[in-house]
Design a protein around this motif. Structure first.
Motif, short mmCIF file in Angstrom:
data_model
loop_
_atom_site.label_atom_id
_atom_site.label_comp_id
_atom_site.label_asym_id
_atom_site.label_seq_id
_atom_site.Cartn_x
_atom_site.Cartn_y
_atom_site.Cartn_z
N ASN A 35 72.02 -30.76 67.20
CA ASN A 35 70.81 -31.26 67.85
C ASN A 35 70.76 -30.78 69.30
O ASN A 35 70.43 -31.52 70.21
N TYR A 36 71.12 -29.52 69.49
CA TYR A 36 71.26 -28.95 70.83
C TYR A 36 69.99 -29.13 71.66
O TYR A 36 70.02 -29.64 72.78
N TYR A 37 68.85 -28.73 71.12
CA TYR A 37 67.60 -28.81 71.87
C TYR A 37 67.12 -30.25 71.97
O TYR A 37 66.38 -30.59 72.87
N GLY A 38 67.55 -31.09 71.04
CA GLY A 38 67.17 -32.50 71.10
C GLY A 38 67.73 -33.19 72.32
O GLY A 38 67.03 -33.93 73.01
N TYR A 39 69.03 -32.91 72.64
CA TYR A 39 69.61 -33.61 73.79
C TYR A 39 69.41 -32.85 75.09
O TYR A 39 69.47 -33.44 76.16
N ARG A 40 69.15 -31.53 75.02
CA ARG A 40 68.91 -30.81 76.27
C ARG A 40 67.44 -30.88 76.69
O ARG A 40 67.14 -31.02 77.87
N ILE A 41 66.52 -30.77 75.74
CA ILE A 41 65.11 -30.85 76.07
C ILE A 41 64.60 -32.27 75.95
O ILE A 41 63.84 -32.75 76.76
N GLY A 42 65.05 -32.97 74.90
CA GLY A 42 64.50 -34.28 74.60
C GLY A 42 63.30 -34.13 73.68
O GLY A 42 62.82 -33.03 73.41
N GLN A 43 62.81 -35.23 73.18
CA GLN A 43 61.72 -35.19 72.22
C GLN A 43 60.34 -35.18 72.91
O GLN A 43 59.32 -35.07 72.25
N ASP A 44 60.32 -35.34 74.23
CA ASP A 44 59.04 -35.47 74.93
C ASP A 44 58.49 -34.13 75.43
O ASP A 44 57.37 -34.07 75.92
N LEU A 45 59.25 -33.05 75.31
CA LEU A 45 58.80 -31.75 75.79
C LEU A 45 58.56 -30.81 74.60
O LEU A 45 59.41 -30.68 73.74
N GLU A 46 57.41 -30.15 74.58
CA GLU A 46 57.09 -29.24 73.50
C GLU A 46 57.67 -27.85 73.74
O GLU A 46 57.94 -27.12 72.80
N GLU A 47 57.86 -27.48 75.01
CA GLU A 47 58.30 -26.13 75.35
C GLU A 47 59.58 -26.18 76.17
O GLU A 47 59.76 -27.03 77.04
N ASP A 48 60.47 -25.26 75.88
CA ASP A 48 61.70 -25.12 76.65
C ASP A 48 61.34 -24.81 78.10
O ASP A 48 60.61 -23.85 78.38
N PRO A 49 61.81 -25.63 79.06
CA PRO A 49 61.45 -25.43 80.48
C PRO A 49 61.82 -24.06 81.01
O PRO A 49 61.20 -23.57 81.96
N ARG A 50 62.83 -23.42 80.44
CA ARG A 50 63.26 -22.12 80.93
C ARG A 50 62.21 -21.03 80.73
O ARG A 50 62.23 -20.01 81.41
N LEU A 51 61.26 -21.26 79.81
CA LEU A 51 60.22 -20.27 79.60
C LEU A 51 59.34 -20.11 80.83
O LEU A 51 58.67 -19.08 80.99
N LYS A 52 59.35 -21.11 81.70
CA LYS A 52 58.53 -21.05 82.91
C LYS A 52 59.02 -19.96 83.87
O LYS A 52 58.25 -19.45 84.69
N VAL A 53 60.31 -19.62 83.83
CA VAL A 53 60.83 -18.59 84.72
C VAL A 53 60.90 -17.23 84.04
O VAL A 53 61.18 -16.22 84.69
N PHE A 54 60.65 -17.19 82.73
CA PHE A 54 60.62 -15.91 82.03
C PHE A 54 59.31 -15.18 82.35
O PHE A 54 58.28 -15.81 82.53
N ARG A 55 59.38 -13.88 82.41
CA ARG A 55 58.20 -13.08 82.76
C ARG A 55 57.72 -12.28 81.56
O ARG A 55 58.52 -11.74 80.81
#
Length: 290
Positions: A35-55
């Motif tokens: 459940n890696y993305y479950g505990y790192r992102i949580g269930q309240d976010l639809e998108e991985d926050p790291r995508l914001k810094v990707f170009r």
């Protein structure tokens, strides 16, 4: 690994659900959390926050590789958001790769459902602007039928199945020299597990293989875990405990190794753009160019 592969019914018949849950949590020697993305992102976010810094220029129309893809969440999100030509996700855990394939099928179904009504509306608007469907049918019946092209007209029209794929692989232990070359390679929160399982030699193999697999001018996106994280994970196995004591190349040395030893030309630190993101995704993100 064996416990992870065991059927769900077998586990439930031998152990209570609570014990089964504990057992799953313990068996993650390679960081292969279920459940890696479950505990790192949580269930309240639809998108991985790291995508914001990707170009976009790192991915659009490019061939990409995601090392340590886990269940494929970020791999699929990158393909959808940045329109890769192709992206391959690899992970050491067969079961996680199966999860990634399931997530890909789910993403394709959702995408198809969303496109269907939109395409129908578009056809009605373009083909019958005056709303006279009967007249349109009469006129078209007098014309020669035209062959409908099945080729996608743009990157947006391509099916995710044509772009995203997953496979089980160990980047450190693969002995073959891959012929495939990539424009962008990601390695997000993987280096700790490579060092804990294969020591500094494993880390150097990862860096050397990454450089060889990149096209000239290619991009290597690296998210190393901090040293404190190594301390917290050193007890996952006897091997990791031994390797932890012998590690010479701590994360703060990775830049020097990649630039001076491996041969990357430049590095950019985009960490500051993650400073206000969710805890767990505020690790350094370094972008190396070949």
């Amino acid at each position: 690994m064996g416990s992870i592969a065991m059927g769900e019914g077998d586990n439930q018949s031998r152990n209570p659900a609570k014990n089964n849950s504990k057992k799953r949590k313990k068996v993650s020697p390679w960081g292969n959390y279920w459940n890696y993305y479950g505990y790192r992102i949580g269930q309240d976010l639809e998108e991985d926050p790291r995508l914001k810094v990707f170009r976009k220029e790192w991915f659009e129309g490019k061939d990409c590789l995601d090392i340590g893809c886990n269940n494929g969440t970020i791999t699929i999100q990158i393909a959808k958001k940045f329109l890769c030509r192709s992206i391959l996700g690899i992970d050491i855990d067969y079961n996680l790769v199966q999860d990634a394939d399931r997530n890909l099928r789910k993403a394709v179904r959702l995408e198809s459902s969303a496109k269907r009504p939109a395409n129908a509306s578009k056809l009605r608007a373009e083909d019958h602007p005056d709303g006279n469907l009967e007249q349109c049918v009469t006129v078209s019946s007098n014309e020669e039928p035209k062959e409908v092209s099945r080729e996608p007209s743009s990157m947006e029209d391509r099916n995710l199945f044509d772009i995203v794929s997953f496979q089980t692989d160990n980047i450190v232990k693969s002995h073959h020299s891959p012929e495939k070359r990539y424009d962008t390679i990601l390695c997000m929160s993987v280096t700790k597990w490579i060092q804990l399982n294969w020591g500094d030699d494993g880390l150097l193999k990862l860096f050397a293989k990454t450089w060889k697999m990149l096209q000239p001018g290619g991009v290597f996106v690296l998210e190393p875990q901090p040293w404190k994280s190594y301390e917290n994970s050193r007890g996952v196995s006897e091997t990791s405990a031994i390797n932890y004591r012998n590690i010479m190349f701590r994360p703060e040395k990775f830049q020097e190794i990649l630039l001076d030893k491996v041969g990357f030309r430049t590095v950019e630190d985009v960490t500051s753009e993650l400073s206000r993101t969710k805890t767990g995704f505020d690790r350094p993100v370094l972008v190396f160019k070949k």
